[in-house]
Design a protein around this motif. Structure first.
Motif, PDB file in Angstrom:
ATOM      1  N   LYS A   4       0.840  -1.210   0.000  1.00 40.20           N
ATOM      2  CA  LYS A   4       0.000   0.000   0.000  1.00 40.20           C
ATOM      3  C   LYS A   4       0.873   1.257   0.000  1.00 40.20           C
ATOM      4  O   LYS A   4       0.641   2.197  -0.756  1.00 40.20           O
ATOM      5  N   PHE A   5       1.911   1.236   0.847  1.00 41.28           N
ATOM      6  CA  PHE A   5       2.768   2.415   0.947  1.00 41.28           C
ATOM      7  C   PHE A   5       3.472   2.703  -0.375  1.00 41.28           C
ATOM      8  O   PHE A   5       3.483   3.826  -0.868  1.00 41.28           O
ATOM      9  N   PHE A   6       4.035   1.642  -0.968  1.00 38.27           N
ATOM     10  CA  PHE A   6       4.881   1.875  -2.141  1.00 38.27           C
ATOM     11  C   PHE A   6       4.085   1.968  -3.444  1.00 38.27           C
ATOM     12  O   PHE A   6       4.678   2.205  -4.493  1.00 38.27           O
ATOM     13  N   THR A  23       5.205  15.024   6.486  1.00 35.25           N
ATOM     14  CA  THR A  23       6.475  14.283   6.426  1.00 35.25           C
ATOM     15  C   THR A  23       6.292  12.984   7.213  1.00 35.25           C
ATOM     16  O   THR A  23       5.258  12.758   7.827  1.00 35.25           O
ATOM     17  N   MET A  24       7.318  12.165   7.218  1.00 34.47           N
ATOM     18  CA  MET A  24       7.171  10.809   7.732  1.00 34.47           C
ATOM     19  C   MET A  24       6.856  10.768   9.226  1.00 34.47           C
ATOM     20  O   MET A  24       6.010   9.982   9.656  1.00 34.47           O
ATOM     21  N   GLY A  25       7.531  11.585  10.006  1.00 33.94           N
ATOM     22  CA  GLY A  25       7.328  11.549  11.456  1.00 33.94           C
ATOM     23  C   GLY A  25       5.876  11.776  11.824  1.00 33.94           C
ATOM     24  O   GLY A  25       5.219  10.928  12.471  1.00 33.94           O
ATOM     25  N   PRO A  26       5.289  12.906  11.402  1.00 33.68           N
ATOM     26  CA  PRO A  26       3.874  13.159  11.682  1.00 33.68           C
ATOM     27  C   PRO A  26       2.960  12.094  11.073  1.00 33.68           C
ATOM     28  O   PRO A  26       1.936  11.762  11.654  1.00 33.68           O
ATOM     29  N   LEU A  59       7.385  10.402   1.586  1.00 32.03           N
ATOM     30  CA  LEU A  59       8.733   9.883   1.814  1.00 32.03           C
ATOM     31  C   LEU A  59       9.771  10.739   1.093  1.00 32.03           C
ATOM     32  O   LEU A  59      10.787  11.149   1.656  1.00 32.03           O
ATOM     33  N   TRP A  60       9.471  11.010  -0.157  1.00 24.80           N
ATOM     34  CA  TRP A  60      10.400  11.792  -0.974  1.00 24.80           C
ATOM     35  C   TRP A  60      10.593  13.190  -0.390  1.00 24.80           C
ATOM     36  O   TRP A  60      11.714  13.697  -0.304  1.00 24.80           O
ATOM     37  N   ARG A  61       9.501  13.789   0.089  1.00 24.31           N
ATOM     38  CA  ARG A  61       9.581  15.131   0.676  1.00 24.31           C
ATOM     39  C   ARG A  61      10.451  15.106   1.941  1.00 24.31           C
ATOM     40  O   ARG A  61      11.292  15.976   2.156  1.00 24.31           O
ATOM     41  N   THR A  62      10.249  14.070   2.742  1.00 20.04           N
ATOM     42  CA  THR A  62      11.042  13.951   3.980  1.00 20.04           C
ATOM     43  C   THR A  62      12.524  13.851   3.670  1.00 20.04           C
ATOM     44  O   THR A  62      13.360  14.513   4.291  1.00 20.04           O
ATOM     45  N   ILE A  63      12.839  13.013   2.675  1.00 19.19           N
ATOM     46  CA  ILE A  63      14.248  12.846   2.311  1.00 19.19           C
ATOM     47  C   ILE A  63      14.818  14.160   1.785  1.00 19.19           C
ATOM     48  O   ILE A  63      15.905  14.590   2.172  1.00 19.19           O
ATOM     49  N   PHE A 101       0.670   9.249  -2.905  1.00 18.66           N
ATOM     50  CA  PHE A 101       0.642  10.171  -1.759  1.00 18.66           C
ATOM     51  C   PHE A 101       1.744   9.823  -0.761  1.00 18.66           C
ATOM     52  O   PHE A 101       2.519  10.688  -0.345  1.00 18.66           O
ATOM     53  N   TYR A 102       1.831   8.534  -0.417  1.00 19.16           N
ATOM     54  CA  TYR A 102       2.826   8.140   0.585  1.00 19.16           C
ATOM     55  C   TYR A 102       4.248   8.261   0.045  1.00 19.16           C
ATOM     56  O   TYR A 102       5.164   8.696   0.741  1.00 19.16           O
ATOM     57  N   LEU A 103       4.410   7.902  -1.239  1.00 13.80           N
ATOM     58  CA  LEU A 103       5.740   8.056  -1.845  1.00 13.80           C
ATOM     59  C   LEU A 103       6.164   9.523  -1.841  1.00 13.80           C
ATOM     60  O   LEU A 103       7.323   9.854  -1.587  1.00 13.80           O
TER      61      LEU A 103
END
Lengths: 353, 290
Positions: free
Chosen positions: B64-66, B245-248, B75-79, B70-72
């Motif tokens: 689901k994540f990959f 981002t990933m943390g939130p 992840l990309w934004r966090t990186i 939206f989730y990708l």
């Protein structure tokens, strides 16, 4: 190689003057040693020559080139540090090549010059090692090779031997001196070790409290020191406090009447005597100054004996006698005859402190 | 040889040392490894809206994540934010750390305290301060508008810029302190040797200072990168609800959607990404230093 001229060099930090009015001419190919106790300004002087400390006043020239306002990397002065300061992440060869790379030398030129520099310090074949794999003496020689590889106009040595053990120090100082003469390197070395200074130098500069006390050869400093500080610092002396009351006539505080060469000093004075110029035993009676005293202390130094002789309540001298095996060795408490010629007396005005 | 001679004492010493290590080891095992293991197990469970977590053994959460853009995107934004913050911390931090390490000023300790001072204020409190400063009627905009340099307020709040600035401010002290301690260990004479051999300051820094400071650069980069990847308060407060981002994301999946299996999977993606990128960056830094 080139000559080096310091003209009235002065360095002040706030209100403290650490170097005052130092003027020196180092001739092309000359080995000059700055000698003095710690805090005398000798290292600051060297760092001004290297370009790490901007002088407050005065100027520095290397050959005909004024370098006072040049940064260190434009001075072409090879510097060897007390801590060697090798680049720990580079091999020996890379260390030596560093200066040449900074000079944009061709690769084809760098390699033979690195090899040549390492051969000079007898480290051929060590090029691929890292500094940590070498002994202290070897690291020291890499530091020297690195400084020599750039063919500096002047070579600056900052206490280069003081991190080596005593035996190695004797070898390395002869080695550095031989190399310096062979290559005709104009060299300034800083040291607090007078034996090292006397062995290596063409000329010596004695400094104290930021000032030059005397410049001269080994014999100049030893035979005709200009002041009490130099007499004390270069070689050993025993002091007798007293007064010059007539030309050539000295009366010690303990009441001894002594003859010395007539000189400009009058009034309160200090007489400085080199221990090896004194005689002990019957021969002493023939000398200008002779008297009886009692042996207070004997130090047996192997090749030499130091005999401390108490002359009266206030005056004491040290007599140094070579230990030839057949000499009479006095015992503590013995009454002995001590003497010295007038020419052995160095008389200085009493320093008021 | 010295080791061989000291053997008996050494054995005794290591016995004591082992004893001293037990509490920390137990703490790490119970406090970190066990929850991670549980989390890993959860991430393989299924989620049914009515029943919440259902025991299963599926990789559906990871799929689901990959597969969801939206989730990708998150992840990309966090990186992206983390890389930018880490690079900025290194660039701003190195000169500062160098000055702190080399200064002979009697106020050195005070300067170090000034660097550390921001750490005394919690992230959330500090981010709240930034909100006041960055708002459309905040300090920055009203000053710029008052000086006539801009006519409409700059959109800083709830942008990537705000988050990047906020995280840099949080992470910079960590970078500076790490670098400072390593630079202090580099012999000043080595720099002077390079100068005297003809290296101007930039060449000296490139050939001598940076390679020798490498352990500090690595440690600082790893530390700030991990902190940036896992930042929570700063992106929530300065990024706003739309800037995920990933943390939130981990928090909202767990706490707001009650989707523990997917939250666990997101946590694992974040942890793995952080680990892989950290290893990658240290390899990269090591290679570039050669």
């Amino acid at each position: 190689m080139a000559s080096l001229t310091l003209d009235r060099l002065t360095k002040r930090y706030g209100d403290t003057t650490v170097v005052r009015d130092v003027s020196l001419d180092v001739r092309d190919g000359e080995f000059l040693v700055l000698l003095g106790p710690s805090g005398c300004g000798k290292t600051t002087t060297l760092r001004m020559i290297a370009g790490f400390v901007p002088p407050s006043e005065g100027s520095i020239r290397i050959g005909e080139r004024p370098v006072t306002d040049l940064p260190p990397w434009k001075r072409n002065a090879g510097l060897v540090f007390q801590s060697y300061a090798l680049f720990p992440h580079m091999t020996v060869a890379e260390n030596v090549a560093f200066g040449l790379e900074m000079r944009k030398a061709e690769k084809a030129e760098i390699e033979p010059r690195v090899r040549e520099a390492l051969r000079l310090v007898r480290l051929d074949g060590y090029g691929d090692r890292y500094p940590r794999q070498l002994s202290g003496g070897q690291q020291q020689r890499v530091a020297l090779a690195r400084a020599l590889a750039i063919r500096p106009d002047v070579l600056l040595l900052d206490e280069p031997l003081s991190n080596l053990d005593a035996k190695l120090r004797l070898e390395v100082r002869l080695e550095i001196r031989a190399l310096q003469q062979q290559l005709g390197l104009t060299t300034v070395m800083v040291t607090h070790d007078q034996e090292e200074a006397l062995t290596m130098a063409d000329r010596l500069v004695v400094m104290s409290d930021g000032e030059v006390r005397q410049i001269g050869s080994q014999a100049d400093l030893y035979e005709t020191p200009t002041d009490l500080f130099v007499a004390n610092f270069v070689g050993r002396s025993t002091m007798i406090a007293g007064t010059i009351y007539a030309p050539g006539a000295f009366r010690s505080e303990g009441g001894l009447e002594l003859t010395c060469p007539p000189g400009p000093v009058t009034g309160l004075a200090t007489m400085s005597l080199r221990p090896e110029r004194l005689t002990i035993g019957p021969d002493a009676a023939r000398l200008d100054n002779h008297m009886r005293g009692s042996v207070a202390f004997v130090s047996y130094l192997g090749g030499l004996l130091d005999v401390h002789v108490r002359l009266n309540d206030r005056d004491q001298v040290v007599v140094q006698i070579p230990n030839r095996g057949d000499v009479f060795v006095p015992a503590i408490g013995d009454q002995v005859e001590v003497g010295w010629p007038a020419a052995a007396c160095l008389v200085f005005p009493r320093e008021t402190n | 040889m010295a080791i061989a001679r000291d053997r008996p004492a050494g054995e005794q010493g290591s016995f004591t040392a082992a004893g001293l290590l037990v509490p920390a080891t137990l703490f790490v095992a119970i406090g970190l490894l066990v929850p991670i293991a549980i989390l890993l197990r959860y991430s393989l469970n299924a989620f049914e809206p009515g029943k919440l977590m259902v025991d299963a053994f599926t990789i559906a959460n990871y799929v689901k994540f990959f597969t969801d853009p939206f989730y990708l995107q998150v992840l990309w934004r966090t990186i992206r934010v983390s890389v930018a913050c880490t690079a900025a911390c290194l660039i701003f931090g190195f000169p500062l750390a160098y000055v702190l390490a080399r200064t002979r000023s009697p106020y050195k300790n005070l300067l170090v305290m000034l660097v550390v001072l921001p750490l005394f204020v919690g992230n959330a409190v500090r981010a709240a301060g930034w909100m006041v400063a960055f708002g459309s009627k905040g300090f920055v905009n009203s000053t710029l508008m008052g000086m006539g340099m801009i006519s409409t307020p700059l959109e800083i709040m709830y942008t990537e810029t705000a988050v990047v600035i906020g995280i840099i401010a949080v992470n910079l002290p960590f970078m500076v302190l790490t670098l400072q301690s390593v630079i202090e260990g580099i012999d000043r004479n080595v720099e002077e040797a390079a100068f005297s051999l003809g290296a101007p300051p930039m060449a000296m820094a490139r050939r001598v200072l940076f390679p020798l400071a490498l352990p500090g650069i690595l440690a600082g980069v790893i530390l700030t990168f991990i902190l940036a990847m896992n930042a929570y308060a700063t992106p929530v407060l300065l990024g706003g609800p739309k800037f995920q981002t990933m943390g939130p994301l981990v928090f909202s999946t767990f706490a707001q959607q009650n989707n523990w299996p997917f939250g666990a999977a997101v946590s694992f993606v974040l942890m793995t990404a952080t680990l892989v990128l950290t290893l990658l960056s240290s390899l990269l830094i090591r290679r570039s230093a050669r």
